[in-house]
Write an enzyme that holds these catalytic residues in place. Structure first.
Site, PDB file in Angstrom:
ATOM      1  CG  ASN A   1       7.208  74.476  42.896  1.00 51.00           C
ATOM      2  OD1 ASN A   1       6.364  75.351  42.764  1.00 51.00           O
ATOM      3  ND2 ASN A   1       7.210  73.654  43.931  1.00 51.00           N
TER       4      ASN A   1
ATOM      5  CG  ASP B   1       3.896  72.683  44.025  1.00 48.47           C
ATOM      6  OD1 ASP B   1       3.751  73.335  42.981  1.00 48.47           O
ATOM      7  OD2 ASP B   1       4.167  73.207  45.120  1.00 48.47           O
TER       8      ASP B   1
ATOM      9  CG  ASP C   1       3.111  80.094  45.529  1.00 51.23           C
ATOM     10  OD1 ASP C   1       2.301  79.222  45.894  1.00 51.23           O
ATOM     11  OD2 ASP C   1       4.245  79.822  45.099  1.00 51.23           O
TER      12      ASP C   1
HETATM   13  C1  GLA Z   1       5.079  76.017  45.573  1.00 53.91           C
HETATM   14  C2  GLA Z   1       3.634  76.061  45.963  1.00 53.91           C
HETATM   15  C3  GLA Z   1       3.506  76.456  47.410  1.00 53.91           C
HETATM   16  C4  GLA Z   1       4.251  75.467  48.273  1.00 53.91           C
HETATM   17  C5  GLA Z   1       5.692  75.393  47.832  1.00 53.91           C
HETATM   18  C6  GLA Z   1       6.437  74.290  48.544  1.00 53.91           C
HETATM   19  O1  GLA Z   1       5.638  77.266  45.531  1.00 53.91           O
HETATM   20  O2  GLA Z   1       2.937  76.929  45.132  1.00 53.91           O
HETATM   21  O3  GLA Z   1       2.148  76.511  47.791  1.00 53.91           O
HETATM   22  O4  GLA Z   1       3.637  74.211  48.199  1.00 53.91           O
HETATM   23  O5  GLA Z   1       5.800  75.145  46.432  1.00 53.91           O
HETATM   24  O6  GLA Z   1       7.744  74.176  48.141  1.00 53.91           O
END
Ligand code: GLA
Length: 742
Positions: A473, A471, A541
């Site tokens: 973020n 990931d 997401d």
């Molecule tokens: C991101 C990902 C999600 C999940 C969260 C976890 O938003 O896109 O699918 O893994 O992080 O913190």
């Protein structure tokens, strides 16, 4: 095949021709890119030399030969071409003018890879390398062209052969001057939760562009543009597609000049970019993909899909059906224990799931998003058997085990930050911005990448892990690396992404069989660069079935179905609060890697039974869905798409209605890609009802007439007053049709 005659290069794979020549001033001039044309020993008539008095002339008394109007192959600024250039190099005296003239070329079978960058490969490929040289500054530029069955790959490599240092300010992977401007530009734009929505706009005089300056390709714009004719549809008409095999800051632009020549440039974003080259050093651009199709947008998409599946993805999974997974994120978020995880896994196994993925929250002291990123050791309070023990227990249930990491990040509350605050990207003496309460690690430094590799290795080397969700973020702010001196700071963004690629390389080298799924707050780094390492990516997401129609439809413009992470999640949906039937959620998710992201112990037995059937259906058809030819059919209130097996004997059609309208018109869809002489039996899933039976030619030319939707009148008569999810009535309905040739 690559031919060279009369100073002219003709690159062709039998479907497309790409033709350019050495001009009178020894620069390269673009002649033609489009559908394959017969080779001849001269294409000089395609070179139109015609300028006005005002245009700068290269030769005295020869006013027609002007770089202002000639179509260029790899243009630079300052000697007559006033459009945006492909390359710009600043020299010690402050000048940034170059004069790159043809020196030599070589044509070889095969293609080499690019050190440190993702690149295409294949057996059936030919490569042309042309050396251009600027004698004044002793700089060599090698333009590289590799022709695959699906399209053309371009890149450039710059060498400083001189004793003076130079600075590259801009270096595009490809530049292309097209004859006219009768195009509409397609881009894939969005934001978190609504990635890769299709935008189409008529191109106009001047510059139109998309780019990223976030340190990642981004959810806002994908590194892709297409130029289609106004009449081009999904199935017919001309289109040019351009994409960049890169995950960092990019620029893709079209500039229409005064004479309606459309110049396409694609490459690393020159904004906040510079690269210093000392004597003997070189710089290689990422690769650009150039596709042409006269078979509509689907023709272009299939070329991208084939190129990415056959010549870019390296994973052992690239040609394999992907495991059906369950991910615990939306089921538990941070709130889980070993027992609750095992409970979900057990039920998942019973209904046929193959891989359990443990998402965020398993390490350090992470119970929310404020701490522990960077500390990749298990939280024994939550998971007393450790990752090794949990993986064993999951394996004993008969499931593979996968794990979430966010390697590029650190929280202030973490051991890593305590010991190495200097590992964080920040500008000296300036405040650092947070993103999701976290900082980005300086992956431009080898020691930082190595440190994270060691931490990940500790877990990966002891536990049986078959899948990693990687990931990312947040985006980069206060970009700066303490390891670079002031004159190299603008190299930072590119060096960062090279660091990301190097960690992927190290992990794949050590664990070649792990299936990687890339992710970035959903699909914010879904790009061809990462497909080289991770053959699938979490698409968004947003797991709502209706939203996913827009997102997956757009994503399929260039990314293969097998690369799109698609899960069935709970309702009301966690991103938009919408309720859709379990059937529709699966009918949308089938067109991807397919999996679940909900607590299977919190749904009814009836729903669990439906899920078991969905998984059986998907297992039976996943090779076809993931490895067949995908076609988009329509979008809007009604969506449909289909996949056809390579032998054309089977096909699956997905049909979706967003909102119900009273008294609707007849619904008929023209199918594509079938064998015109075969008779197809058409069944609906789940009830396996024989719907109808028709020849391929009828289905493709006349169309498939779908079951009539209710009219207002019928609804009044049959109105039960009860909401029955999963039927054709009401909003948010879908149907899957399976076509089998008799
Ligand atoms: C991101 C990902 C999600 C999940 C969260 C976890 O938003 O896109 O699918 O893994 O992080 O913190």
């Amino acid at each position: 095949m690559i031919l060279f005659d009369n100073n002219t290069f003709h690159i062709t794979n039998g479907k497309i021709s790409y033709i350019f020549k050495i001009l009178r001033n020894e620069h390269l001039g673009q002649l033609y890119f489009g559908k394959a044309i017969k080779h001849r020993n001269s294409f000089d008539h395609l070179l139109v030399e015609k300028a006005t008095n005002l245009a700068p002339a290269v030769f005295q008394g020869d006013l027609d030969f002007s770089l202002e109007v000639l179509k260029q192959e790899y243009p630079s600024y300052g000697t007559g071409d006033f459009r945006d250039p492909a390359i710009q190099i600043t020299q010690p005296n402050g000048s940034s003018i170059t004069d790159l003239i043809y020196k030599s070329h070589v044509i070889t079978k095969g293609k080499s890879s690019i050190k440190g960058l993702p690149s295409t490969y294949g057996d059936n490929v030919e490569t042309l390398e042309i050396t251009l040289y600027d004698v004044l500054i002793d700089v060599k530029v090698i333009l590289k062209y590799s022709i695959f069955e699906a399209g053309l790959i371009r890149s450039a490599e710059i060498y400083n052969l001189g004793t003076n240092p130079i600075k590259i300010d801009r270096v595009m992977s490809a530049s292309l001057d097209l004859y006219d401007a009768d195009f509409e530009m397609i881009t894939l734009n969005g934001a978190w939760g609504r990635e890769r929505h299709i935008q189409t706009q008529k191109i106009v005089k001047g510059i139109q562009s998309i780019s990223s300056a976030r340190g990642a390709s981004s959810a806002m714009h994908n590194p892709f543009i297409a130029l289609k004719r106004p009449y081009t549809t999904e199935q017919t008409g001309e289109v040019y597609g351009f994409s960049l095999i890169y995950s960092g800051n990019f620029l893709a632009q079209v500039q229409v000049d005064a004479y309606d020549v459309s110049r396409v440039l694609i490459g690393i974003n020159p904004f906040e970019f510079e690269w210093n080259l000392n004597q003997g050093e070189s710089f290689h651009t990422p690769e650009a993909v150039l596709i042409y199709s006269d078979e509509g947008l689907n023709g272009m998409s299939q070329n991208f899909h084939n190129l990415f599946r056959n010549n870019l993805m390296r994973s052992p999974y690239k040609q394999k059906a992907r495991p059906i997974l369950i991910n615990n994120w939306e089921a538990t978020y941070f709130d889980f224990t070993e027992d609750s995880i095992l409970e979900i896994a057990k039920t998942a196994k019973n209904v046929g799931v193959e891989l359990f993925v443990l998402d965020d929250g398993w390490f350090g002291n992470r119970n929310n998003d404020t701490s522990s990123l960077g500390d990749w050791s298990v939280n024994l309070k939550k998971l007393p058997s450790g990752i090794k023990g949990l993986a064993e227990k999951i394996n004993n249930l008969g499931l593979d085990f996968g794990l979430w990491f966010e390697p590029e990040m650190v929280n202030e509350i973490s051991n890593l930050y305590k010991t190495h605050p200097d590992y964080v990207i920040s500008t000296p003496a300036r405040k650092k911005s947070y993103g999701r309460n976290q900082y980005v690690l300086d992956f431009s430094r080898d020691e930082v990448v190595n440190c994270i590799f060691e931490k990940m290795y500790e877990t990966l080397s002891i536990a049986n892990i078959s899948y990693i969700k990687w990931d990312m973020n947040r985006n980069i702010t206060e970009a700066y690396s303490c390891s670079l001196d002031h004159s190299h700071q603008k190299e930072f963004f590119h060096r960062y992404i090279l660091g990301v690629y190097s960690l992927y390389e190290k992990l794949i080298d050590r664990f070649p069989n792990i299936l990687f799924e890339s992710c970035s707050a959903g699909g914010a780094r879904f790009d061809p660069g990462l497909l080289y390492y991770a053959p699938q990516a979490w698409t968004s997401d947003n797991t709502d079935a209706v939203e996913r129609l827009h997102i997956q439809y757009g994503t399929s413009m260039l990314y293969p179905i097998a690369s799109m992470g698609t899960h069935v999640a709970a309702v009301p949906n966690h991103q938009v609060d919408r309720c859709t039937s379990l059937k529709m959620r699966a009918d949308v998710a089938y067109f991807g890697t397919f999996g679940y992201e909900l607590d299977l112990n919190k749904i009814s037995t009836d729903e669990l039974g439906q899920i078991e059937k969905q998984i059986m259906f998907f297992k039976e058809h996943r090779e076809l869905i993931q490895l067949g030819d995908f076609y988009r059919l329509q979008s809007g209130n009604y969506y449909s798409w289909m996949v056809v097996s390579n032998d054309r004997k089977t096909a699956i059609l997905g049909y979706y209605k967003i909102l119900a309208h009273p008294n609707p018109s007849l619904k008929k869809i023209k199918l594509v890609g079938l064998d015109k002489n075969s008779e197809y039996k058409i069944n609906t899933f789940i009830n396996q009802k024989l719907f109808t039976k028709h020849y391929g030619d009828e289905l493709m030319n006349c169309g498939l007439i779908l079951e009539t939707e209710f009219t207002g009148l019928m609804q009044a008569e049959n109105f039960t007053g009860k909401y029955t999810p999963g039927t054709d009535k009401g909003d948010f309905t879908s149907q899957i049709y399976i076509l089998t040739a008799e």
